[in-house]
Every structure is written in structure tokens, then in C-alpha cells.
Design an enzyme around this catalytic site. Structure first.
Site, short mmCIF file in Angstrom:
data_model
loop_
_atom_site.label_atom_id
_atom_site.label_comp_id
_atom_site.label_asym_id
_atom_site.label_seq_id
_atom_site.Cartn_x
_atom_site.Cartn_y
_atom_site.Cartn_z
N LYS A 88 0.63 -1.09 -0.28
CA LYS A 88 0.17 0.22 -0.05
C LYS A 88 0.91 1.48 0.24
O LYS A 88 2.40 1.18 -0.26
CB LYS A 88 -1.32 -0.30 1.09
CG LYS A 88 -2.50 -1.45 0.95
CD LYS A 88 -2.77 -1.26 0.22
CE LYS A 88 -4.08 -2.71 -0.37
NZ LYS A 88 -4.20 -3.36 1.21
C1 PLP Z 1 -5.17 -4.10 1.11
C2 PLP Z 1 -6.26 -4.40 1.02
C3 PLP Z 1 -7.71 -5.13 2.54
C4 PLP Z 1 -6.81 -5.71 3.71
O1 PLP Z 1 -5.32 -4.93 3.81
P1 PLP Z 1 -4.94 -5.46 5.26
O2 PLP Z 1 -4.06 -4.66 5.36
O3 PLP Z 1 -4.23 -6.38 3.77
O4 PLP Z 1 -5.68 -6.60 6.52
C5 PLP Z 1 -8.44 -4.62 2.40
N1 PLP Z 1 -9.36 -3.70 1.47
C6 PLP Z 1 -8.68 -3.16 0.48
C7 PLP Z 1 -9.89 -3.43 -1.05
C8 PLP Z 1 -7.86 -3.62 0.35
O5 PLP Z 1 -6.28 -3.53 -0.64
#
Ligand code: PLP
Length: 371
Positions: A183
Site C-alpha cells: 500500500k
Molecule cells: C489490502 C486491502 C485490504 C486489507 O488490508 P490488510 O491491511 O492486508 O488487512 C482491504 N481492502 C482492500 C481494498 C485492500 O486492497
């Protein structure tokens, strides 16, 4: 031979590594002063709204779903094009994820599609800011207000994104962020929830720590059953260093995205994502390729890119075609745009330390494939 280009890579500098070492030496490594500082910095970015951190965004979404009162028989409207966590948290709470289609270019859903899916059982709406491009929120919130519904924004892709000049997370109802390494900023694993209602914060703190309420004199009570999803101080120290660089990170991501648009231009069989606009956080750069029309497959594309030293990802297969969702009654044909995106999307490399020449390399490899 040039270095292999992954589609995402976190940027961790020596200052961050030193900050982590300091926490490790301090004797307090799980939730503590670093988490508090990180939460208060996040709150500062979000106009003073309360923010709490979690072990990951999935946990932040789970807590948001519980705060929204979602339980057995309740429905939450979720786009069919998202990471599966968006819908899983609804099912895990005993509710039903009611999927809706998205737009082919923005990859986002909208108020009209959401409204058509509302039933008397609908409890909440979950817009997802896909690839960091904010959903058109005003009509979604107007709809939620009219129908008396909660809104849980899945802003996992949208750290640093803005809607109408205001930060995602500084407005709206419950807004969840992810700090997974792919992210826009990372804490290794981690997530955060921004609250509209300060009265809900105490319960969220309990829901991330066993349902425990601390009483005076070191005594405790357990008010409800809950899991454990607090963030560690080691992670928060990384988050603090990352947060300080978020604006630079996102500016670089936007530059790289603009270079992709310039270099790729309009071509047959290639559909570029919705163009750059102010407030886009550019989490992913993911065009669609019509593999059928080219007489080939995405697997062959990914292989061909690999041999040129370039990774390509898939974000994401259409959710309703997964086995667990077919068991809920979903079928091929239900959400044509999500299916087209799911079948044709390819995520090209986009990360802060990429050079302009790296974008050119990816575009050359892509162009050769399209010929
Ligand atoms: C990455 C992601 C999540 C979950 O994130 P984590 O921190 O890995 O639990 C939820 N929704 C979307 C759209 C994502 O891309």
C-alpha cells in the site's frame, strides 16, 4: 541485465531502520508510546478526527462492521471489484455481502448502483476507493442519510487521497486504511480506522483487545467477546517515518502514472484506467488488455513480461466468481464490468523508487506484446 521490476516495493530508509532499532532496544515493543504518537499524527492529518490503529486493515474493517451493528440477516453493499477482505468481514459478522457492479474505467461503484441494491435488510454501504481514486462520495452519503444507513469506506488504497479537496479519512463515517507493504505507506502489517463519532472510539479499543475494559485499581471487566488486533510499537515507528513521506511518495506515484499515460497513449486492445486528477492516490496503475481479441491469455502476458524483467499483478479477480461467493448464490454474468476487469486487468510496476526509465522499459515490453 537490468534489475527485476516488482509491481510494488516499499521504500524504507536508514532513518526508519534506526527508529525501529531504538524501539527494539527500548524494552517496550508492542502497543505503547509509538502507537499513541502514530494515532495522534494520523488524527492530525484527518482534521482532528479520532483515529485508532489495528494489526491490519482487515481488523479495522471487522471492527467497523461491528460498530455499524451488522449481524445475522443484515446486508452490507460491497463492490464486486475489490480485494476480498471488503466482503469477507461482512460474512464473518454473520451478514450478507450484497455485491454491486463498478465502472469499467474508474473501477469504482456509485450511488445509483448502490441504491438499486438496497433492501429493508441493508445496514451499511461499503464504497471502496479503488486504486486510490476516490468514489464520488456526496451522492453516496446523501443516499445513506436518506435511508438511515452507516457508511464504511474501504480506503485501503486511498492513503493521501482527496475528495473535493478534503482528505479521505478527514470526512465521512467510518474510514479504514491499510499499511500492508504493497500500500502507499506501510507498517509491515497494519491498518487504521478514522471515526466520525468519538463516542464509538472506546468500544473500538475494546474490540481490538479482547473486549476488556480497564477499571481503577488494576481490575478489569470483559464487556463483550472480541479478538485481538492491536498494532505493535515497532510497526508504529515505521508508520511514523512513512507518514512523514506520504505526500512525497504520492507525488512521485502520480508522476509515474502520468508517464505511463504519455508513453502508452491510445492503442487498440488496451484500455487505460481513468486519467489522473487531483486527489488520486495512485495506489495501482492497472490497464485492461483484451487478451481474447489478441488471441492470447493473461498467463502468457505475465510470462512475457517476466522474461523482460517486469512483474505484472492481478488486482483483482471478480469477487462473485470465487467459490465462497458462488455458494452465496452469485453467478457468472451477474456483474459484467467486474468480470471484464477481473479477466483483463494487469497491474504494472508502480512504486516510489522507480525511475522514469523503468516506466519506459515496462511500456516497451507491453508494446512489444501488443504487436
Ligand atoms: C489490502 C486491502 C485490504 C486489507 O488490508 P490488510 O491491511 O492486508 O488487512 C482491504 N481492502 C482492500 C481494498 C485492500 O486492497
Amino acid at each position: 541485465m537490468k534489475a527485476f521490476l516488482p509491481f510494488a516495493r516499499p521504500e524504507i530508509d536508514e532513518d526508519t531502520i534506526r527508529a525501529v532499532a531504538e524501539v527494539l532496544r527500548s524494552g517496550w515493543i508492542t502497543s505503547g508510546p509509538q502507537v499513541q504518537r502514530f494515532e495522534s499524527e494520523l488524527s492530525g492529518r484527518f482534521g482532528g478526527r479520532p483515529v485508532r490503529t489495528f494489526a491490519h486493515a482487515t481488523a479495522a474493517l471487522e471492527v467497523a462492521v461491528r460498530l455499524a451493528g451488522v449481524g445475522p440477516g443484515d446486508e452490507v453493499i460491497v463492490p464486486a471489484m475489490s480485494f476480498v477482505a471488503s466482503a469477507n468481514v461482512v460474512a464473518l459478522a454473520g451478514g450478507r455481502p450484497v455485491l454491486v457492479d463498478v465502472d469499467l474505467d474508474s473501477r469504482n461503484t456509485d450511488a445509483a448502483r448502490i441504491e438499486a441494491a438496497i433492501t429493508p435488510r441493508t445496514k451499511a454501504l461499503m464504497p471502496v476507493h479503488f486504486a486510490g481514486l476516490p468514489v464520488d462520495l456526496d451522492p453516496v452519503y446523501a443516499l445513506a442519510e436518506r435511508r438511515g444507513l452507516r457508511v464504511i469506506e474501504d480506503a485501503a488504497h486511498a492513503m493521501g487521497a482527496e475528495y473535493h479537496g478534503r482528505r479521505i479519512g478527514a470526512q465521512g463515517d467510518l474510514v479504514a486504511f491499510s499499511f500492508h507493504p504493497n500500500k502507499n505507506i506501510t507498517t509491515i502489517e497494519g491498518g487504521a480506522l478514522s471515526f466520525s463519532n468519538p463516542a464509538e472510539v472506546e468500544r473500538a479499543e475494546r474490540l481490538r483487545f479482547h473486549g476488556i475494559r480497564k477499571l481503577p485499581g488494576g481490575v478489569m471487566d470483559v464487556l463483550e467477546h472480541a479478538g485481538k488486533s492491536n498494532l505493535a510499537d515497532v510497526s508504529a515507528a515505521i508508520g511514523l517515518a512513512q507518514l512523514a513521506k506520504l505526500d512525497r511518495f504520492n507525488a512521485r506515484r502520480a508522476e509515474l502514472a502520468r508517464r505511463y499515460f504519455e508513453r502508452l497513449g491510445a492503442r487498440p486492445r488496451l484500455r487505460l484506467p481513468a486519467p489522473d486528477r487531483p486527489g488520486h492516490a495512485w495506489h495501482l496503475f492497472a490497464p485492461l488488455i483484451d487478451f481474447d481479441a489478441l488471441g492470447t491469455t493473461r498467463e502468457r502476458f505475465i510470462e512475457a513480461m517476466h522474461t523482460r524483467g517486469v512483474a505484472a499483478g492481478v488486482h483483482y479477480p471478480a469477487m462473485h466468481l470465487f467459490a465462497a461467493f458462488r455458494r452465496l448464490g452469485y453467478r457468472a454474468g451477474d456483474f459484467p464490468n467486474a468480470e471484464t476487469i477481473g479477466a483483463r486487468t494487469v497491474t504494472l510496476p508502480l512504486f516510489t523508487q522507480m525511475q522514469d526509465a523503468d516506466v519506459d522499459r515496462v511500456c516497451d515490453a507491453l508494446s512489444d506484446f501488443l504487436k
